[in-house]
Write a protein that holds these residues in place. Structure first.
Motif, short mmCIF file in Angstrom:
data_model
loop_
_atom_site.label_atom_id
_atom_site.label_comp_id
_atom_site.label_asym_id
_atom_site.label_seq_id
_atom_site.Cartn_x
_atom_site.Cartn_y
_atom_site.Cartn_z
N VAL A 1 0.77 -1.20 0.06
CA VAL A 1 -0.13 -0.05 -0.02
C VAL A 1 0.96 1.35 0.01
O VAL A 1 1.98 1.21 0.95
CB VAL A 1 -1.03 0.10 1.40
CG1 VAL A 1 -1.80 1.07 1.30
CG2 VAL A 1 -1.84 -1.30 1.15
N VAL A 2 0.57 2.08 -0.89
CA VAL A 2 1.37 3.39 -0.94
C VAL A 2 0.69 4.79 -0.50
O VAL A 2 -0.58 4.81 -0.98
CB VAL A 2 2.00 3.70 -2.26
CG1 VAL A 2 2.70 5.02 -2.54
CG2 VAL A 2 2.95 2.48 -2.87
N ILE A 3 1.31 5.24 0.68
CA ILE A 3 0.42 6.50 1.03
C ILE A 3 1.14 7.65 0.77
O ILE A 3 2.62 7.71 1.10
CB ILE A 3 0.31 6.29 2.67
CG1 ILE A 3 -0.34 4.99 3.17
CG2 ILE A 3 -0.58 7.52 3.07
CD1 ILE A 3 -0.14 4.91 4.48
N CYS A 4 0.74 8.59 -0.25
CA CYS A 4 1.37 9.60 -0.47
C CYS A 4 1.06 10.97 -0.10
O CYS A 4 -0.13 11.27 0.07
CB CYS A 4 1.39 9.83 -2.10
SG CYS A 4 2.69 10.81 -2.96
N ASP A 5 1.97 12.05 0.61
CA ASP A 5 1.49 13.02 0.98
C ASP A 5 1.81 14.09 -0.36
O ASP A 5 2.84 14.37 -0.67
CB ASP A 5 2.53 13.48 2.19
CG ASP A 5 2.60 14.96 2.64
OD1 ASP A 5 1.65 15.96 2.02
OD2 ASP A 5 2.87 15.02 3.56
N ARG A 6 0.61 14.46 -0.39
CA ARG A 6 0.46 15.26 -1.95
C ARG A 6 0.60 14.34 -3.18
O ARG A 6 1.18 13.52 -2.98
CB ARG A 6 1.37 16.57 -2.05
CG ARG A 6 1.01 17.37 -0.76
CD ARG A 6 1.72 18.62 -0.84
NE ARG A 6 1.49 19.78 0.06
CZ ARG A 6 0.60 20.48 0.19
NH1 ARG A 6 -0.59 20.29 -0.35
NH2 ARG A 6 0.33 21.32 1.30
N PHE A 7 0.04 15.12 -4.30
CA PHE A 7 0.41 14.54 -5.56
C PHE A 7 -0.24 15.51 -6.68
O PHE A 7 -0.34 16.70 -6.43
CB PHE A 7 -0.62 12.96 -5.61
CG PHE A 7 0.13 12.12 -6.68
CD1 PHE A 7 1.42 11.61 -6.66
CD2 PHE A 7 -0.92 11.69 -7.55
CE1 PHE A 7 1.85 10.73 -7.75
CE2 PHE A 7 -0.28 10.97 -8.51
CZ PHE A 7 1.05 10.43 -8.60
N VAL A 8 -0.71 14.86 -7.59
CA VAL A 8 -1.26 15.82 -8.77
C VAL A 8 -2.35 16.80 -8.36
O VAL A 8 -2.37 17.96 -8.66
CB VAL A 8 -1.90 14.90 -10.05
CG1 VAL A 8 -2.33 15.76 -11.19
CG2 VAL A 8 -0.66 14.09 -10.52
N SER A 9 -3.19 16.41 -7.23
CA SER A 9 -4.30 17.03 -6.74
C SER A 9 -3.56 18.29 -6.18
O SER A 9 -4.23 19.14 -6.12
CB SER A 9 -5.04 16.34 -5.72
OG SER A 9 -3.76 15.51 -4.99
N SER A 10 -2.52 18.21 -5.73
CA SER A 10 -1.88 19.72 -5.22
C SER A 10 -1.39 20.49 -6.27
O SER A 10 -1.75 21.66 -6.13
CB SER A 10 -0.42 19.15 -4.52
OG SER A 10 -0.85 19.08 -3.14
N THR A 11 -1.07 19.93 -7.57
CA THR A 11 -0.66 20.76 -8.67
C THR A 11 -1.91 21.46 -9.14
O THR A 11 -2.07 22.46 -9.62
CB THR A 11 0.16 20.08 -9.92
OG1 THR A 11 1.02 19.38 -9.08
CG2 THR A 11 0.46 20.85 -10.80
N LEU A 12 -3.03 20.69 -9.17
CA LEU A 12 -4.10 21.26 -9.54
C LEU A 12 -5.06 22.30 -8.72
O LEU A 12 -5.93 22.85 -9.14
CB LEU A 12 -5.21 20.11 -9.83
CG LEU A 12 -4.90 19.07 -11.02
CD1 LEU A 12 -5.81 17.92 -10.99
CD2 LEU A 12 -5.64 20.00 -12.13
N ALA A 13 -4.33 22.24 -7.38
CA ALA A 13 -4.91 23.20 -6.38
C ALA A 13 -4.06 24.55 -6.47
O ALA A 13 -4.44 25.77 -6.44
CB ALA A 13 -4.82 22.80 -4.94
N TYR A 14 -2.67 24.17 -6.35
CA TYR A 14 -1.71 25.40 -6.17
C TYR A 14 -1.33 26.15 -7.39
O TYR A 14 -0.76 27.12 -7.40
CB TYR A 14 -0.49 24.83 -5.31
CG TYR A 14 -0.38 24.59 -3.93
CD1 TYR A 14 -0.19 25.56 -2.92
CD2 TYR A 14 -1.22 23.37 -3.51
CE1 TYR A 14 -0.33 25.36 -1.78
CE2 TYR A 14 -1.35 23.07 -2.16
CZ TYR A 14 -0.88 24.34 -1.27
OH TYR A 14 -1.11 23.95 0.15
N GLN A 15 -1.11 25.58 -8.60
CA GLN A 15 -0.59 25.94 -9.73
C GLN A 15 -1.68 26.40 -10.75
O GLN A 15 -1.46 27.23 -11.67
CB GLN A 15 0.38 24.98 -10.19
CG GLN A 15 1.82 25.00 -9.83
CD GLN A 15 1.89 24.48 -8.53
OE1 GLN A 15 1.46 23.14 -8.53
NE2 GLN A 15 2.25 24.81 -7.41
N LEU A 16 -2.98 26.05 -10.57
CA LEU A 16 -4.09 25.96 -11.37
C LEU A 16 -4.24 27.65 -11.52
O LEU A 16 -4.47 28.18 -10.63
CB LEU A 16 -5.28 25.31 -10.98
CG LEU A 16 -6.70 25.63 -11.80
CD1 LEU A 16 -6.56 24.96 -13.30
CD2 LEU A 16 -7.85 25.06 -11.02
#
Length: 219
Positions: free
Chosen positions: A94-109
Motif C-alpha cells: 500500500v502506498v500512502i503519498c503526501d500530496r500528488f497531482v491534486s496539489s498541482t491542480l490546487a496550487y498552480q491552477l
C-alpha cells in the motif's frame, strides 16, 4: 484486507491540515492488519526529487514562473513514480503519498493561464497514467490551517534559519491559499468517485477514523 494490497492512497490538503500525522496513523493501522505500507512525500522522497524540492521551496527563487513550477513538480513526481511508487504497487504494498497531482491542480491552477486540462495532460505522462485509487482531501478553514503552520524551510538541517523561514509557497498571501482550498474542493466535486473530502479541524482520532472508513471502502 487483501483488497487493499497494491492500493495507491493520497492524502492532500492545504498548509497545516495534518497530513503527516494522519499518514503515520494510517500506516500503523494498515500494519496492524498485516499490510505493508510505505509512506512518501511529493515532491521529494528520491535523491533527484529532493533536489527539485529544494529548488521549488527555496524563498530565493521568487522569479520562478508558474509553468516552470508546475513542470518541476511533475518532474519530481515522475521520478518518484518510477523509482518508488510503481515498484511498490507491483509488489502488493500500500502506498500512502503526501500530496500528488491534486496539489498541482490546487496550487498552480490558473497561474500564468494554466488550465486543469494542461496540468492533467502533463500528469498523464509524468505518472504513466497511474492515478491514485483515492485522493483524500483534508479540508479546514484557512484561519485554522494558518494557526498550525510553522516555518520549516531549510536547505540544510543545521541551517540557523531552520524553523524560522517559511518556504516559498507558505509565504504566499491568504487570498492565494483560500483559492487553493476552493480548488481542492472543486476537484472533489468534479470527481466524486476518486476523491473524498474529510473535515480536518477535529481531533486527530476523529479524522483518522474517517480516513480509515474511506480506505476500507476501496474495492
Amino acid at each position: 484486507m487483501s483488497n487493499l494490497r497494491g492500493k495507491f492512497i493520497v492524502l492532500d490538503g492545504g498548509e497545516g491540515c495534518g497530513k503527516s500525522t494522519q499518514m503515520a496513523l494510517l500506516a500503523e493501522r494498515l500494519a496492524s492488519q498485516g499490510l505493508e505500507a510505505i509512506r512518501v512525500h511529493d515532491p521529494g522522497a528520491t535523491p533527484i526529487g529532493e533536489k527539485v524540492r529544494a529548488i521549488l521551496l527555496n524563498p530565493e527563487n521568487s522569479e520562478m514562473s508558474m509553468r516552470c513550477e508546475m513542470l518541476l513538480y511533475m518532474s519530481a513526481r515522475s521520478q518518484l513514480m518510477f523509482e518508488t511508487i510503481l515498484p511498490a504497487l507491483k509488489d502488493g504494498k500500500v502506498v500512502i503519498c503526501d500530496r500528488f497531482v491534486s496539489s498541482t491542480l490546487a496550487y498552480q491552477l490558473g497561474g500564468d493561464g494554466l488550465t486543469a486540462n494542461e496540468i492533467r495532460t502533463v500528469a498523464e505522462i509524468a505518472i504513466k497514467q497511474r492515478w491514485p485509487d483515492v485522493t483524500i482531501i483534508l479540508d479546514m478553514p484557512i484561519e485554522a490551517s494558518f494557526e498550525r503552520v510553522r516555518p520549516k524551510f531549510s536547505l540544510f538541517p543545521d541551517d540557523p534559519e531552520a524553523g524560522v523561514v517559511k518556504d516559498r509557497i507558505e509565504q504566499r498571501p491568504r487570498e492565494y491559499h483560500e483559492q487553493v482550498r476552493q480548488n481542492y474542493l472543486a476537484q472533489a466535486k468534479a470527481y466524486p468517485d476518486r476523491y473524498k473530502v474529510i473535515q480536518a479541524d477535529r481531533s486527530q482520532q476523529e479524522v483518522h477514523e474517517a480516513i480509515w472508513r474511506t480506505v476500507n471502502a476501496l474495492k
